[in-house]
Design an enzyme around this catalytic site. Structure first.
Site, PDB file in Angstrom:
ATOM      1  N   HIS A   1     -11.099  -8.069  -3.003  1.00 22.41           N
ATOM      2  CA  HIS A   1     -10.042  -7.197  -2.463  1.00 22.41           C
ATOM      3  C   HIS A   1      -8.697  -7.926  -2.538  1.00 22.41           C
ATOM      4  O   HIS A   1      -8.292  -8.599  -1.594  1.00 22.41           O
ATOM      5  CB  HIS A   1     -10.365  -6.801  -1.006  1.00 22.41           C
ATOM      6  CG  HIS A   1      -9.421  -5.783  -0.425  1.00 22.41           C
ATOM      7  ND1 HIS A   1      -9.827  -4.784   0.423  1.00 22.41           N
ATOM      8  CD2 HIS A   1      -8.084  -5.605  -0.565  1.00 22.41           C
ATOM      9  CE1 HIS A   1      -8.781  -4.046   0.785  1.00 22.41           C
ATOM     10  NE2 HIS A   1      -7.709  -4.538   0.199  1.00 22.41           N
TER      11      HIS A   1
ATOM     12  N   HIS B   1       8.192  -3.872  -5.185  1.00 21.83           N
ATOM     13  CA  HIS B   1       8.190  -2.573  -5.856  1.00 21.83           C
ATOM     14  C   HIS B   1       9.433  -2.431  -6.746  1.00 21.83           C
ATOM     15  O   HIS B   1       9.353  -1.963  -7.884  1.00 21.83           O
ATOM     16  CB  HIS B   1       8.153  -1.474  -4.789  1.00 21.83           C
ATOM     17  CG  HIS B   1       7.873  -0.128  -5.347  1.00 21.83           C
ATOM     18  ND1 HIS B   1       6.642   0.209  -5.859  1.00 21.83           N
ATOM     19  CD2 HIS B   1       8.670   0.959  -5.514  1.00 21.83           C
ATOM     20  CE1 HIS B   1       6.696   1.453  -6.307  1.00 21.83           C
ATOM     21  NE2 HIS B   1       7.909   1.927  -6.115  1.00 21.83           N
TER      22      HIS B   1
ATOM     23  N   PRO C   1      -1.765   2.476 -10.836  1.00 24.35           N
ATOM     24  CA  PRO C   1      -1.006   2.747 -12.067  1.00 24.35           C
ATOM     25  C   PRO C   1       0.248   3.560 -11.729  1.00 24.35           C
ATOM     26  O   PRO C   1       0.175   4.532 -10.983  1.00 24.35           O
ATOM     27  CB  PRO C   1      -1.985   3.569 -12.915  1.00 24.35           C
ATOM     28  CG  PRO C   1      -3.327   3.301 -12.333  1.00 24.35           C
ATOM     29  CD  PRO C   1      -3.110   3.054 -10.875  1.00 24.35           C
ATOM     30  N   LYS C   2       1.387   3.100 -12.263  1.00 23.86           N
ATOM     31  CA  LYS C   2       2.667   3.743 -11.914  1.00 23.86           C
ATOM     32  C   LYS C   2       3.354   4.329 -13.144  1.00 23.86           C
ATOM     33  O   LYS C   2       3.224   3.797 -14.239  1.00 23.86           O
ATOM     34  CB  LYS C   2       3.590   2.719 -11.246  1.00 23.86           C
ATOM     35  CG  LYS C   2       3.062   2.251  -9.915  1.00 23.86           C
ATOM     36  CD  LYS C   2       3.826   1.056  -9.390  1.00 23.86           C
ATOM     37  CE  LYS C   2       3.077   0.412  -8.236  1.00 23.86           C
ATOM     38  NZ  LYS C   2       1.961  -0.459  -8.654  1.00 23.86           N
TER      39      LYS C   2
ATOM     40  N   ASP D   1      -2.941   5.964  -4.669  1.00 21.20           N
ATOM     41  CA  ASP D   1      -2.030   5.759  -3.537  1.00 21.20           C
ATOM     42  C   ASP D   1      -2.035   7.023  -2.683  1.00 21.20           C
ATOM     43  O   ASP D   1      -1.967   8.135  -3.215  1.00 21.20           O
ATOM     44  CB  ASP D   1      -0.616   5.472  -4.066  1.00 21.20           C
ATOM     45  CG  ASP D   1       0.329   5.049  -2.964  1.00 21.20           C
ATOM     46  OD1 ASP D   1       0.440   5.781  -1.953  1.00 21.20           O
ATOM     47  OD2 ASP D   1       0.970   3.996  -3.099  1.00 21.20           O
TER      48      ASP D   1
ATOM     49  N   GLU E   1      -7.532   1.383   9.097  1.00 25.44           N
ATOM     50  CA  GLU E   1      -6.385   0.490   9.369  1.00 25.44           C
ATOM     51  C   GLU E   1      -5.619   0.990  10.586  1.00 25.44           C
ATOM     52  O   GLU E   1      -4.923   0.238  11.248  1.00 25.44           O
ATOM     53  CB  GLU E   1      -5.466   0.407   8.142  1.00 25.44           C
ATOM     54  CG  GLU E   1      -6.096  -0.322   6.975  1.00 25.44           C
ATOM     55  CD  GLU E   1      -5.294  -0.201   5.697  1.00 25.44           C
ATOM     56  OE1 GLU E   1      -4.511  -1.118   5.408  1.00 25.44           O
ATOM     57  OE2 GLU E   1      -5.444   0.813   4.995  1.00 25.44           O
TER      58      GLU E   1
ATOM     59  N   ASP F   1      -6.576  -9.716   0.372  1.00 26.96           N
ATOM     60  CA  ASP F   1      -5.742  -8.506   0.399  1.00 26.96           C
ATOM     61  C   ASP F   1      -4.443  -8.716  -0.407  1.00 26.96           C
ATOM     62  O   ASP F   1      -4.317  -8.205  -1.508  1.00 26.96           O
ATOM     63  CB  ASP F   1      -5.425  -8.100   1.845  1.00 26.96           C
ATOM     64  CG  ASP F   1      -5.137  -6.618   1.981  1.00 26.96           C
ATOM     65  OD1 ASP F   1      -5.370  -5.878   1.005  1.00 26.96           O
ATOM     66  OD2 ASP F   1      -4.684  -6.180   3.059  1.00 26.96           O
ATOM     67  N   ASP F   2      -3.503  -9.476   0.190  1.00 25.77           N
ATOM     68  CA  ASP F   2      -2.204  -9.715  -0.455  1.00 25.77           C
ATOM     69  C   ASP F   2      -1.786 -11.166  -0.220  1.00 25.77           C
ATOM     70  O   ASP F   2      -0.928 -11.435   0.622  1.00 25.77           O
ATOM     71  CB  ASP F   2      -1.145  -8.784   0.156  1.00 25.77           C
ATOM     72  CG  ASP F   2      -1.485  -7.318  -0.055  1.00 25.77           C
ATOM     73  OD1 ASP F   2      -1.403  -6.850  -1.202  1.00 25.77           O
ATOM     74  OD2 ASP F   2      -1.841  -6.653   0.929  1.00 25.77           O
TER      75      ASP F   2
HETATM   76 ZN   LIG Z   1      -5.787  -3.764   0.702  1.00 23.36          ZN
END
Ligand SMILES: [Zn+2]
Length: 366
Positions: free
Chosen positions: A14, A66, A100-101, A168, A228, A303-304
Protein backbone atom coordinates in the site's frame (compact mmCIF):
# COMPACT_ATOMS: atom_id res chain seq x y z
CA UNK A 1 15.84 -0.74 15.00
CA UNK A 2 14.74 0.76 11.68
CA UNK A 3 18.29 0.12 10.48
CA UNK A 4 18.01 -3.57 11.43
CA UNK A 5 14.66 -3.85 9.65
CA UNK A 6 16.16 -2.22 6.58
CA UNK A 7 18.31 -5.33 6.11
CA UNK A 8 15.28 -7.66 6.11
CA UNK A 9 13.48 -8.41 2.82
CA UNK A 10 9.99 -6.93 2.92
CA UNK A 11 6.89 -6.45 0.75
CA UNK A 12 5.07 -3.14 0.29
CA UNK A 13 1.44 -3.45 -0.76
CA UNK A 14 0.00 0.00 0.00
CA UNK A 15 2.05 2.89 -1.35
CA UNK A 16 0.73 5.75 -3.48
CA UNK A 17 3.10 6.92 -6.19
CA UNK A 18 2.60 10.65 -5.61
CA UNK A 19 2.79 10.34 -1.83
CA UNK A 20 6.10 8.50 -2.11
CA UNK A 21 7.93 11.29 -3.98
CA UNK A 22 11.35 12.37 -2.68
CA UNK A 23 11.49 15.76 -0.96
CA UNK A 24 14.65 16.57 -2.93
CA UNK A 25 12.82 15.97 -6.22
CA UNK A 26 9.84 18.00 -5.06
CA UNK A 27 12.13 20.89 -4.16
CA UNK A 28 13.86 20.69 -7.54
CA UNK A 29 10.52 20.71 -9.37
CA UNK A 30 9.29 23.62 -7.24
CA UNK A 31 12.44 25.60 -8.05
CA UNK A 32 11.93 25.02 -11.80
CA UNK A 33 8.32 26.19 -11.54
CA UNK A 34 9.25 29.23 -9.49
CA UNK A 35 11.74 30.27 -12.21
CA UNK A 36 8.84 30.16 -14.68
CA UNK A 37 6.80 32.30 -12.28
CA UNK A 38 4.23 29.53 -11.65
CA UNK A 39 4.72 29.57 -7.88
CA UNK A 40 6.57 31.43 -5.11
CA UNK A 41 9.31 29.16 -3.78
CA UNK A 42 9.43 30.75 -0.32
CA UNK A 43 5.74 29.85 0.16
CA UNK A 44 6.30 26.12 -0.39
CA UNK A 45 9.93 25.50 0.56
CA UNK A 46 9.20 25.23 4.29
CA UNK A 47 6.58 22.52 3.93
CA UNK A 48 8.73 20.53 1.46
CA UNK A 49 11.75 20.49 3.75
CA UNK A 50 9.82 19.82 6.97
CA UNK A 51 9.79 16.26 8.34
CA UNK A 52 7.18 16.29 11.08
CA UNK A 53 4.22 17.71 9.15
CA UNK A 54 0.85 18.52 10.69
CA UNK A 55 -2.30 17.26 8.99
CA UNK A 56 -2.83 20.66 7.33
CA UNK A 57 0.77 20.66 6.09
CA UNK A 58 0.31 17.14 4.69
CA UNK A 59 -2.72 18.37 2.74
CA UNK A 60 -0.71 21.35 1.51
CA UNK A 61 2.04 18.99 0.33
CA UNK A 62 -0.45 16.72 -1.48
CA UNK A 63 -1.81 19.81 -3.29
CA UNK A 64 1.70 20.89 -4.22
CA UNK A 65 2.61 17.41 -5.52
CA UNK A 66 -0.53 17.50 -7.66
CA UNK A 67 0.55 20.83 -9.17
CA UNK A 68 4.17 19.77 -9.76
CA UNK A 69 3.65 16.32 -11.30
CA UNK A 70 1.62 17.08 -14.38
CA UNK A 71 3.77 15.95 -17.34
CA UNK A 72 4.83 12.54 -18.61
CA UNK A 73 8.55 13.04 -17.99
CA UNK A 74 8.00 13.94 -14.34
CA UNK A 75 5.66 10.98 -13.82
CA UNK A 76 8.31 8.59 -15.22
CA UNK A 77 11.04 10.20 -13.15
CA UNK A 78 9.23 10.00 -9.82
CA UNK A 79 8.19 6.39 -10.53
CA UNK A 80 11.80 5.41 -11.16
CA UNK A 81 12.98 7.16 -8.00
CA UNK A 82 10.22 5.72 -5.83
CA UNK A 83 11.09 2.16 -6.93
CA UNK A 84 14.78 2.79 -6.26
CA UNK A 85 13.94 4.16 -2.80
CA UNK A 86 11.82 1.12 -1.89
CA UNK A 87 14.57 -1.19 -3.19
CA UNK A 88 17.04 0.66 -0.95
CA UNK A 89 14.78 -0.38 1.96
CA UNK A 90 15.17 -3.98 0.78
CA UNK A 91 11.63 -4.20 -0.51
CA UNK A 92 11.58 -7.25 -2.80
CA UNK A 93 8.00 -6.81 -4.05
CA UNK A 94 6.28 -3.46 -4.47
CA UNK A 95 2.66 -2.87 -5.41
CA UNK A 96 2.58 0.78 -6.28
CA UNK A 97 -0.79 2.48 -6.76
CA UNK A 98 -1.72 5.60 -8.67
CA UNK A 99 -4.77 7.34 -10.12
CA UNK A 100 -4.49 7.68 -13.92
CA UNK A 101 -4.95 11.37 -14.72
CA UNK A 102 -5.98 13.36 -17.76
CA UNK A 103 -4.22 16.62 -18.50
CA UNK A 104 -5.23 17.94 -21.88
CA UNK A 105 -2.84 20.90 -21.63
CA UNK A 106 0.13 18.53 -22.00
CA UNK A 107 -1.64 15.93 -24.16
CA UNK A 108 -2.02 13.48 -21.28
CA UNK A 109 -4.73 10.83 -21.34
CA UNK A 110 -5.30 8.21 -18.64
CA UNK A 111 -3.59 5.71 -20.92
CA UNK A 112 -0.54 7.88 -21.59
CA UNK A 113 -0.30 8.59 -17.84
CA UNK A 114 -0.10 4.84 -17.09
CA UNK A 115 2.38 4.39 -19.93
CA UNK A 116 4.56 7.09 -18.34
CA UNK A 117 4.45 5.19 -15.04
CA UNK A 118 5.44 1.96 -16.79
CA UNK A 119 8.26 3.82 -18.55
CA UNK A 120 9.45 4.73 -15.06
CA UNK A 121 9.48 1.00 -14.16
CA UNK A 122 11.80 0.38 -17.10
CA UNK A 123 14.06 3.33 -16.29
CA UNK A 124 15.12 1.97 -12.88
CA UNK A 125 18.92 1.79 -12.75
CA UNK A 126 20.13 0.94 -9.26
CA UNK A 127 18.30 -2.41 -9.10
CA UNK A 128 16.76 -4.84 -11.54
CA UNK A 129 13.06 -3.94 -11.58
CA UNK A 130 10.88 -6.76 -12.89
CA UNK A 131 7.34 -5.75 -13.74
CA UNK A 132 6.06 -8.28 -16.25
CA UNK A 133 3.86 -11.23 -15.32
CA UNK A 134 5.16 -14.75 -15.53
CA UNK A 135 2.77 -16.10 -18.12
CA UNK A 136 3.51 -16.07 -21.84
CA UNK A 137 7.13 -16.26 -22.84
CA UNK A 138 8.48 -14.17 -20.02
CA UNK A 139 10.94 -15.91 -17.74
CA UNK A 140 11.96 -14.77 -14.31
CA UNK A 141 15.66 -14.13 -14.70
CA UNK A 142 17.10 -15.45 -11.46
CA UNK A 143 14.71 -17.15 -9.13
CA UNK A 144 16.36 -16.57 -5.80
CA UNK A 145 18.94 -14.08 -6.73
CA UNK A 146 19.02 -11.79 -3.85
CA UNK A 147 22.59 -12.27 -2.89
CA UNK A 148 23.79 -14.84 -5.38
CA UNK A 149 26.84 -13.97 -7.36
CA UNK A 150 28.25 -15.11 -10.66
CA UNK A 151 31.71 -15.32 -12.13
CA UNK A 152 31.11 -11.84 -13.58
CA UNK A 153 30.67 -10.46 -10.06
CA UNK A 154 27.70 -9.88 -7.76
CA UNK A 155 24.29 -9.99 -9.39
CA UNK A 156 22.17 -6.93 -9.22
CA UNK A 157 19.58 -6.69 -6.45
CA UNK A 158 16.04 -7.33 -7.71
CA UNK A 159 12.69 -5.79 -6.97
CA UNK A 160 9.43 -7.12 -8.41
CA UNK A 161 7.10 -4.21 -9.14
CA UNK A 162 3.41 -4.25 -9.96
CA UNK A 163 0.86 -1.50 -10.43
CA UNK A 164 -2.64 -0.95 -9.04
CA UNK A 165 -4.80 1.63 -10.78
CA UNK A 166 -6.75 3.77 -8.32
CA UNK A 167 -10.23 5.13 -8.77
CA UNK A 168 -10.47 8.55 -7.11
CA UNK A 169 -13.65 9.18 -5.12
CA UNK A 170 -14.04 12.51 -6.94
CA UNK A 171 -14.46 10.69 -10.27
CA UNK A 172 -17.67 9.85 -12.11
CA UNK A 173 -18.69 6.26 -12.80
CA UNK A 174 -17.58 6.77 -16.41
CA UNK A 175 -14.12 7.83 -15.22
CA UNK A 176 -13.94 4.77 -12.96
CA UNK A 177 -15.03 2.47 -15.81
CA UNK A 178 -12.29 3.94 -18.00
CA UNK A 179 -9.72 3.14 -15.31
CA UNK A 180 -10.97 -0.45 -14.95
CA UNK A 181 -10.91 -0.90 -18.72
CA UNK A 182 -7.35 0.42 -18.84
CA UNK A 183 -6.30 -1.93 -16.04
CA UNK A 184 -7.77 -4.88 -17.95
CA UNK A 185 -6.00 -3.88 -21.15
CA UNK A 186 -2.68 -3.40 -19.35
CA UNK A 187 -2.71 -6.61 -17.36
CA UNK A 188 0.18 -8.00 -19.36
CA UNK A 189 2.20 -4.84 -18.74
CA UNK A 190 2.27 -5.11 -14.95
CA UNK A 191 -1.14 -3.86 -13.78
CA UNK A 192 -2.54 -6.34 -11.24
CA UNK A 193 -5.50 -4.71 -9.51
CA UNK A 194 -7.83 -1.84 -8.68
CA UNK A 195 -7.88 0.47 -5.67
CA UNK A 196 -10.52 2.92 -4.48
CA UNK A 197 -9.05 5.93 -2.70
CA UNK A 198 -9.21 9.70 -2.32
CA UNK A 199 -10.75 12.10 0.18
CA UNK A 200 -13.01 9.85 2.32
CA UNK A 201 -15.60 12.60 2.84
CA UNK A 202 -15.99 13.18 -0.89
CA UNK A 203 -18.35 11.09 -3.03
CA UNK A 204 -20.08 7.82 -2.26
CA UNK A 205 -18.45 4.48 -2.77
CA UNK A 206 -21.65 2.97 -4.25
CA UNK A 207 -21.12 5.24 -7.27
CA UNK A 208 -18.21 3.01 -8.23
CA UNK A 209 -19.82 -0.33 -7.46
CA UNK A 210 -20.61 -1.13 -11.14
CA UNK A 211 -16.95 -0.46 -12.07
CA UNK A 212 -15.65 -2.54 -9.15
CA UNK A 213 -18.06 -5.35 -10.00
CA UNK A 214 -16.89 -5.24 -13.63
CA UNK A 215 -13.25 -5.53 -12.46
CA UNK A 216 -14.18 -8.44 -10.22
CA UNK A 217 -16.02 -10.27 -13.01
CA UNK A 218 -12.87 -10.04 -15.11
CA UNK A 219 -10.77 -11.44 -12.27
CA UNK A 220 -9.00 -8.22 -11.25
CA UNK A 221 -8.38 -8.13 -7.48
CA UNK A 222 -9.65 -5.09 -5.56
CA UNK A 223 -8.50 -3.19 -2.50
CA UNK A 224 -10.61 -0.45 -0.91
CA UNK A 225 -9.62 2.41 1.38
CA UNK A 226 -12.11 1.74 4.16
CA UNK A 227 -13.10 3.38 7.44
CA UNK A 228 -10.83 6.43 7.34
CA UNK A 229 -13.86 8.29 8.71
CA UNK A 230 -16.87 6.88 10.58
CA UNK A 231 -19.36 6.15 7.80
CA UNK A 232 -21.49 3.22 8.93
CA UNK A 233 -23.33 2.53 5.69
CA UNK A 234 -20.15 2.67 3.61
CA UNK A 235 -18.06 0.52 5.96
CA UNK A 236 -20.77 -2.14 6.11
CA UNK A 237 -21.23 -2.05 2.32
CA UNK A 238 -17.49 -2.45 1.75
CA UNK A 239 -17.29 -5.39 4.15
CA UNK A 240 -20.23 -7.04 2.40
CA UNK A 241 -18.53 -6.53 -0.97
CA UNK A 242 -15.57 -8.55 0.36
CA UNK A 243 -12.70 -7.04 -1.59
CA UNK A 244 -9.43 -8.99 -1.76
CA UNK A 245 -7.83 -6.48 0.66
CA UNK A 246 -8.83 -3.45 2.72
CA UNK A 247 -6.74 -0.39 3.55
CA UNK A 248 -6.73 1.28 7.00
CA UNK A 249 -10.10 0.16 8.53
CA UNK A 250 -9.78 2.64 11.40
CA UNK A 251 -13.27 3.81 12.35
CA UNK A 252 -15.17 0.55 12.79
CA UNK A 253 -17.77 -0.24 15.46
CA UNK A 254 -18.08 -3.48 17.39
CA UNK A 255 -20.32 -5.32 14.93
CA UNK A 256 -18.13 -4.21 12.00
CA UNK A 257 -14.98 -5.41 13.75
CA UNK A 258 -16.72 -8.75 14.22
CA UNK A 259 -17.68 -8.90 10.52
CA UNK A 260 -14.12 -7.97 9.48
CA UNK A 261 -12.56 -10.63 11.72
CA UNK A 262 -14.95 -13.28 10.42
CA UNK A 263 -14.21 -12.25 6.83
CA UNK A 264 -10.44 -12.81 7.03
CA UNK A 265 -9.98 -9.98 4.50
CA UNK A 266 -6.30 -8.94 4.79
CA UNK A 267 -5.81 -5.40 6.12
CA UNK A 268 -3.10 -3.02 4.90
CA UNK A 269 -1.98 -1.28 8.11
CA UNK A 270 -0.33 2.16 7.81
CA UNK A 271 0.63 3.16 11.37
CA UNK A 272 2.30 6.54 10.84
CA UNK A 273 -0.24 7.59 8.21
CA UNK A 274 -3.17 6.78 10.49
CA UNK A 275 -1.72 8.89 13.30
CA UNK A 276 -0.77 11.82 11.05
CA UNK A 277 -4.18 11.89 9.37
CA UNK A 278 -5.81 11.60 12.80
CA UNK A 279 -7.72 8.41 11.91
CA UNK A 280 -6.42 7.03 15.23
CA UNK A 281 -5.46 9.02 18.32
CA UNK A 282 -2.07 7.35 18.84
CA UNK A 283 -0.10 4.29 17.73
CA UNK A 284 -0.66 2.80 21.18
CA UNK A 285 -4.43 2.92 20.49
CA UNK A 286 -4.08 1.50 16.98
CA UNK A 287 -6.29 -1.46 16.03
CA UNK A 288 -3.18 -3.34 14.87
CA UNK A 289 -2.84 -4.70 18.42
CA UNK A 290 -6.32 -6.22 18.50
CA UNK A 291 -6.20 -7.58 14.93
CA UNK A 292 -2.75 -9.06 15.54
CA UNK A 293 -3.97 -10.68 18.75
CA UNK A 294 -6.77 -12.51 16.93
CA UNK A 295 -4.36 -13.48 14.12
CA UNK A 296 -6.21 -11.45 11.49
CA UNK A 297 -4.19 -11.23 8.22
CA UNK A 298 -2.21 -7.97 8.33
CA UNK A 299 0.37 -6.26 6.16
CA UNK A 300 2.52 -3.34 7.34
CA UNK A 301 2.65 -0.56 4.74
CA UNK A 302 3.68 3.09 4.43
CA UNK A 303 0.78 4.67 2.44
CA UNK A 304 2.69 7.88 1.58
CA UNK A 305 6.28 7.65 2.84
CA UNK A 306 7.27 10.97 1.25
CA UNK A 307 4.42 12.97 2.75
CA UNK A 308 4.48 11.25 6.17
CA UNK A 309 8.31 11.15 6.34
CA UNK A 310 8.56 7.45 7.02
CA UNK A 311 10.00 4.29 5.50
CA UNK A 312 8.77 0.71 5.48
CA UNK A 313 11.70 -0.23 7.75
CA UNK A 314 10.63 2.46 10.20
CA UNK A 315 7.05 1.12 10.19
CA UNK A 316 8.37 -2.34 11.16
CA UNK A 317 10.50 -0.84 13.91
CA UNK A 318 7.48 1.14 15.16
CA UNK A 319 5.30 -1.96 15.25
CA UNK A 320 8.01 -3.89 17.08
CA UNK A 321 8.43 -1.27 19.79
CA UNK A 322 4.77 -0.17 20.18
CA UNK A 323 3.26 -3.65 20.25
CA UNK A 324 6.18 -5.42 21.89
CA UNK A 325 6.75 -7.90 19.07
CA UNK A 326 9.88 -10.00 18.71
CA UNK A 327 11.89 -9.99 15.51
CA UNK A 328 10.74 -13.55 14.87
CA UNK A 329 7.06 -12.59 15.22
CA UNK A 330 7.40 -9.57 12.99
CA UNK A 331 9.44 -11.46 10.41
CA UNK A 332 6.56 -13.93 10.20
CA UNK A 333 4.23 -11.00 9.51
CA UNK A 334 6.55 -9.79 6.74
CA UNK A 335 6.66 -13.27 5.25
CA UNK A 336 2.86 -13.70 5.39
CA UNK A 337 2.47 -10.64 3.15
CA UNK A 338 3.45 -12.91 0.24
CA UNK A 339 0.04 -14.60 0.57
CA UNK A 340 -1.81 -11.33 -0.03
CA UNK A 341 -0.12 -9.94 -3.14
CA UNK A 342 -2.22 -9.44 -6.28
CA UNK A 343 0.41 -10.87 -8.64
CA UNK A 344 0.39 -14.44 -9.93
CA UNK A 345 1.11 -17.66 -8.04
CA UNK A 346 4.44 -18.23 -9.74
CA UNK A 347 5.72 -14.95 -8.35
CA UNK A 348 4.30 -15.86 -4.93
CA UNK A 349 6.43 -19.00 -5.00
CA UNK A 350 9.52 -17.00 -5.93
CA UNK A 351 8.92 -14.51 -3.12
CA UNK A 352 8.27 -17.32 -0.65
CA UNK A 353 11.66 -18.81 -1.51
CA UNK A 354 13.39 -15.48 -0.99
CA UNK A 355 11.65 -14.99 2.38
CA UNK A 356 12.44 -18.54 3.50
CA UNK A 357 16.08 -18.04 2.63
CA UNK A 358 16.08 -14.80 4.62
CA UNK A 359 14.28 -16.47 7.53
CA UNK A 360 17.36 -18.59 8.18
CA UNK A 361 19.38 -15.39 8.55
CA UNK A 362 16.99 -13.01 10.29
CA UNK A 363 14.17 -14.80 12.09
CA UNK A 364 16.37 -16.49 14.67
CA UNK A 365 17.67 -13.12 15.85
CA UNK A 366 16.23 -12.03 19.15
ZN1 LIG B 1 -3.71 5.02 0.94
Amino acid sequence: MAEWWRGVPKLELHAHLNGSIRSSTLLELAKERSKKGDLVLSEVEGVILKDDRSLQECFKLFDLIHVLTTDHGTISRITKEVIEDFAAENVIYLELRTTPKKNEAVGMSKRSYVEAVLAGFKAVETVKAIHLPSDGNIQYPDEVTHKNSTSEGPRMQQIFVRLLLSIDRRESLDGAMETVQLALEMRNSGVVGIDLSGNPVVGEWQTFLPALTCARKQGLPITLHCGEVPNREEIQGMLEFRPERLGHVCCLEDLEWKTLKESDIPVEVCLTSNVRTECVTSIADHHFADLYRVKHPLILCTDDPGVFSTTISREYALAASCFDLTKTELFQLAKNAVNFIFADNKLKETLRLIMEEAECVFAGTK
